[in-house]
Write a protein that holds these residues in place. Structure first.
Motif, PDB file in Angstrom:
ATOM      1  N   ASN A   1       0.814  -1.266   0.154  1.00 16.12           N
ATOM      2  CA  ASN A   1      -0.001  -0.175   0.372  1.00 16.12           C
ATOM      3  C   ASN A   1       0.373   1.295  -0.056  1.00 16.12           C
ATOM      4  O   ASN A   1       2.042   1.351   0.863  1.00 16.12           O
ATOM      5  CB  ASN A   1      -1.021  -0.041   1.052  1.00 16.12           C
ATOM      6  N   TRP A   2       1.124   1.606  -1.418  1.00 21.85           N
ATOM      7  CA  TRP A   2       1.908   2.754  -0.915  1.00 21.85           C
ATOM      8  C   TRP A   2       1.536   4.186  -0.914  1.00 21.85           C
ATOM      9  O   TRP A   2       2.849   4.932  -0.718  1.00 21.85           O
ATOM     10  CB  TRP A   2       2.164   3.426  -2.855  1.00 21.85           C
ATOM     11  N   PHE A   3       0.664   4.902  -0.379  1.00 21.87           N
ATOM     12  CA  PHE A   3      -0.071   6.125  -0.095  1.00 21.87           C
ATOM     13  C   PHE A   3      -0.909   5.604   1.151  1.00 21.87           C
ATOM     14  O   PHE A   3      -1.441   4.814   1.396  1.00 21.87           O
ATOM     15  CB  PHE A   3      -0.090   7.037  -1.093  1.00 21.87           C
TER      16      PHE A   3
ATOM     17  N   VAL B   1       2.227   9.736   3.559  1.00 22.95           N
ATOM     18  CA  VAL B   1       3.144   8.526   3.737  1.00 22.95           C
ATOM     19  C   VAL B   1       3.246   7.557   2.322  1.00 22.95           C
ATOM     20  O   VAL B   1       2.376   7.124   2.068  1.00 22.95           O
ATOM     21  CB  VAL B   1       2.535   7.449   4.845  1.00 22.95           C
ATOM     22  N   VAL B   2       4.800   8.055   1.988  1.00 22.46           N
ATOM     23  CA  VAL B   2       5.023   7.241   0.643  1.00 22.46           C
ATOM     24  C   VAL B   2       5.199   5.887   1.597  1.00 22.46           C
ATOM     25  O   VAL B   2       6.622   6.204   2.135  1.00 22.46           O
ATOM     26  CB  VAL B   2       5.664   8.397  -0.060  1.00 22.46           C
TER      27      VAL B   2
ATOM     28  N   GLU C   1       8.903  -3.458   2.377  1.00 17.94           N
ATOM     29  CA  GLU C   1       9.179  -5.199   2.308  1.00 17.94           C
ATOM     30  C   GLU C   1       8.380  -5.759   0.857  1.00 17.94           C
ATOM     31  O   GLU C   1       8.727  -6.841   0.454  1.00 17.94           O
ATOM     32  CB  GLU C   1       8.576  -6.067   3.472  1.00 17.94           C
ATOM     33  N   ALA C   2       7.107  -5.165   1.201  1.00 22.37           N
ATOM     34  CA  ALA C   2       5.909  -6.096  -0.130  1.00 22.37           C
ATOM     35  C   ALA C   2       6.382  -6.904  -1.715  1.00 22.37           C
ATOM     36  O   ALA C   2       5.918  -6.685  -1.893  1.00 22.37           O
ATOM     37  CB  ALA C   2       4.083  -5.841   0.390  1.00 22.37           C
ATOM     38  N   THR C   3       6.411  -4.473  -1.793  1.00 21.35           N
ATOM     39  CA  THR C   3       6.600  -4.653  -2.778  1.00 21.35           C
ATOM     40  C   THR C   3       8.126  -5.241  -3.601  1.00 21.35           C
ATOM     41  O   THR C   3       7.639  -5.597  -4.383  1.00 21.35           O
ATOM     42  CB  THR C   3       6.834  -3.018  -2.759  1.00 21.35           C
TER      43      THR C   3
ATOM     44  N   LYS D   1      -4.582   3.879  -1.937  1.00 19.01           N
ATOM     45  CA  LYS D   1      -5.249   5.624  -2.343  1.00 19.01           C
ATOM     46  C   LYS D   1      -4.377   5.643  -3.016  1.00 19.01           C
ATOM     47  O   LYS D   1      -3.271   5.426  -3.174  1.00 19.01           O
ATOM     48  CB  LYS D   1      -5.079   6.507  -1.097  1.00 19.01           C
ATOM     49  N   TRP D   2      -5.018   6.595  -4.041  1.00 22.01           N
ATOM     50  CA  TRP D   2      -4.067   7.252  -5.078  1.00 22.01           C
ATOM     51  C   TRP D   2      -3.809   8.817  -4.245  1.00 22.01           C
ATOM     52  O   TRP D   2      -4.774   9.200  -4.173  1.00 22.01           O
ATOM     53  CB  TRP D   2      -5.178   7.617  -6.286  1.00 22.01           C
TER      54      TRP D   2
END
Length: 443
Positions: free
Chosen positions: A214-216, A224-225, A230-232, A394-395
């Protein structure tokens, strides 16, 4: 240092993303009114910008059904470098189209540029007609800025005839996908299980999302970016292994080479959104009956986790329209009327955003589509995929920067033979810097 209007809007967008109900810096005032509506002799004229092929069929259906509003379609190029730039320039110049198609991922971009009308008073009572997570992509605080059209839940398109000939079943886990890739590669020197599409940020993002990333997010009024978490990186390392072992073909999808590989059976799977059905049928009509669709491979056997290709797309009313009510009315009709939704689904617009898909005839029986996939009702797969999407994603503002940075960095890594994880670290740095440069607080 003084705070610019842009910075105020972006900080406010952060707060709205958390559902904060505060004073809005994103102005909701419209550029005009309908002055009582149009008549058959003098209908209200509105312009609709879209990139969806054959969406004119839906526009024609609206115009035939209504005599008080007339819609003119303007075809645009999808994406930030095409239609979006044109839309934003027109808003700034004071002569925008009335309704425009915008990806879910880009709605925050338009908001921070103060380019969208607040259409809550016109469509706010229609939330129950739509899938909740898709509806929420256009809601910030208590204000509605978009009517969702369709999502792009991911599935796995694959050449079932060749899989069968090699004794392979549809891979249900990524471990099975890896093992199938080795069998496929050994069967023919030109044959690969998939293309590694370095040109497609939405594809790479979808893979990360399905892997649990969840990047954002937001914390207070800060973003938060976590692009290189770890998941990515676990997902990235899987594809690094596929590249290192020459199990995937490094090529841009939608390219001439990729089209040929899809047609001749040299690329056997394509993980893509539901709308990819129309692309496959148009690109490789001679392969009818040879394809099937399955769910995405899972990282843990037995789980059902999905993702989307850049979320989906919506209809927005651009800031400065002289007819916000008529524009919102058309946007709502386009994406909720069964006749329109049936047309949009059949032309490949994506998985409908309306909650009750039983009213969409083409999802119940579509002989042309089902025949191409050997008689399979592929919509069952995408119904399950859409229901399994992680709705917490979230985008952020500046998604165009995210897409450009990711594709540039991944392509550079592929060209240079450097680790893919470095590309994701670089993208993390790029996006944080771009947000901060725009006055957006980042944690």
């Amino acid at each position: 240092m003084s705070i610019t209007p842009f910075a105020r809007r972006t900080r406010l967008l952060s707060a709205l993303a958390l559902g904060a109900v505060g004073a809005l810096a994103l102005s909701a005032c419209s550029g005009g009114s309908t002055d009582g509506g149009g008549t058959a002799e003098d209908p209200i004229e509105i312009t609709f910008q879209s990139w969806v092929p054959n969406v004119d069929r839906a526009v024609d259906a609206f115009n035939e059904a209504r005599d008080d509003i007339h819609v003119t379609l303007e075809t645009i190029t999808a994406g930030p470098d095409g239609g979006y730039a044109k839309m934003l320039s027109a808003v700034q110049a004071g002569n925008p189209a009335d309704v425009a198609q915008v990806g879910y991922d880009s709605i925050p971009d338009f908001l921070v540029n103060d380019a969208l009308e607040d259409i809550t008073e016109y469509v706010g009572d229609s939330a129950e007609d739509f899938v909740p997570w898709q509806w929420e992509t256009g809601v910030f605080g208590d204000q509605v800025y978009a009517v969702p059209q369709a999502s792009g839940p991911l599935g796995q398109f694959y050449r079932k005839d060749i899989f069968d000939s090699l004794g392979l079943a549809h891979p249900t886990t990524w471990d099975e996908y890896y093992e199938a890739a080795k069998v496929i590669r050994a069967s023919d020197p030109n044959r690969y299980i998939a293309a590694f599409a370095f040109n497609q940020a939405p594809w790479m993002i979808g893979l990360a999302q399905q892997g649990g990333a969840n990047w954002f997010g937001t914390d207070g009024d800060a973003w938060v970016v976590d692009i290189d978490g770890e998941a990515t990186l676990s997902v990235v390392e899987f594809w690094q292994k596929m590249i290192d072992e020459d199990l995937v073909k490094i090529e841009a999808d939608f390219s001439t080479e990729w089209n040929a590989d899809i047609q001749n059976g040299n690329v056997l799977t394509w993980i893509s959104g539901s709308w990819a059905d129309a692309i496959l049928r148009g690109t490789a009509p001679d392969t009818a009956g040879s394809w099937a669709v399955g769910a995405m491979p899972q990282w843990v056997a037995g789980e059902n986790v999905s993702a989307t290709w850049a979320g989906g797309s919506a209809s927005v009313v651009l800031k400065g329209t002289k007819n916000p009510e008529a524009a919102a009315e058309f946007a709502l009709w386009l994406n909720s009327d069964p006749t329109s939704v049936d047309i949009l689904t059949s032309v490949g617009a994506g998985w409908p955003a309306i909650a009750d898909t039983s009213v969409v005839p083409s999802l119940q029986d579509d002989p042309e589509v089902f025949a191409f996939y050997g008689g399979q009702d592929i919509w069952d797969v995408f119904a399950e995929s859409d229901a399994a999407v992680d709705t917490s994603w979230k985008w952020p503002p500046l998604s165009s920067t995210l897409f450009a940075s990711l594709t540039d960095n991944v392509k550079a890594a592929v060209d240079a033979g450097t680790p893919l994880v470095d590309a994701y670290h670089a993208t993390q740095t790029d996006v944080v810097a771009a947000l901060e440069e725009r006055g957006i607080t980042v944690k």
